[in-house]
Design a protein around this motif. Sequence first.
Motif, PDB file in Angstrom:
ATOM      1  N   GLN A   1       0.877  -1.147   0.334  1.00  0.00           N
ATOM      2  CA  GLN A   1      -0.269  -0.247  -0.052  1.00  0.00           C
ATOM      3  C   GLN A   1       0.869   1.350  -0.149  1.00  0.00           C
TER       4      GLN A   1
ATOM      5  N   GLU B   1       1.400   2.148  -3.725  1.00  0.00           N
ATOM      6  CA  GLU B   1       0.723   2.262  -3.943  1.00  0.00           C
ATOM      7  C   GLU B   1       0.365   0.963  -4.537  1.00  0.00           C
TER       8      GLU B   1
ATOM      9  N   HIS C   1      -8.751  -6.163   3.188  1.00  0.00           N
ATOM     10  CA  HIS C   1      -7.776  -5.724   2.496  1.00  0.00           C
ATOM     11  C   HIS C   1      -8.317  -6.742   0.342  1.00  0.00           C
TER      12      HIS C   1
END
Length: 175
Positions: free
Chosen positions: A138, A141, A165
């Motif tokens: 994350q 990104e 998630h």
Amino acid sequence: MIESKLKSAIRDIPDFPKPGILFKDITPILKDASLCQEIVNAFAEKLKGDQIDIIAGIESRGFLFGLMLAAKLEVPFVPIRKQGKLPFNKIQEPCELEYGSAILELHEDAIFPGQRVLIHDDLLATGGTVNAATRLVQQLEGIVAGYAFVISLDFLKGKESLKMHSDKIISLVSY
Ligand code: AMP
């Protein structure tokens, strides 16, 4: 079918690496070339139709089937390593383990924004390790496309911590 083969191959080692831990030793699986191939084929079958751009494997046993699966799916493999092992510029995340704590690292150019990443490790226990791996993805990104484990210790409830998630959580054998 594969589940019973895996259960027969996996060797339980009591009190390793600490008292109270029942260690699931996968080295007997590695000696069985056709079972290794079956593992990779089973993952590929369960991922059919999913867009996976990259496989991120977690040190060190996540490298074994992670790279084999990446070769099968013809996608890149990136290693998530323990602190101090990766040579290039990297990002970090702390994690809590079933038997200790650690810092995980990933090269800053491993994943490009928007890429869909499958996170792989040999075994899911509490989920501390893969949650740290998730945060690394994350930070760059990337999008978590799913998780793939050979073994899940379901009684430790690791899957519950991953559901927020991705709903793609593959395991081939559960205890
Ligand atoms: P966790 O972060 O608690 O989900 O732990 C998962 C990580 O620790 C994986 O990289 C596993 O290889 C390792 N691990 C944790 N518990 C065990 C166990 N009982 N047997 C083998 N490996 C384990």
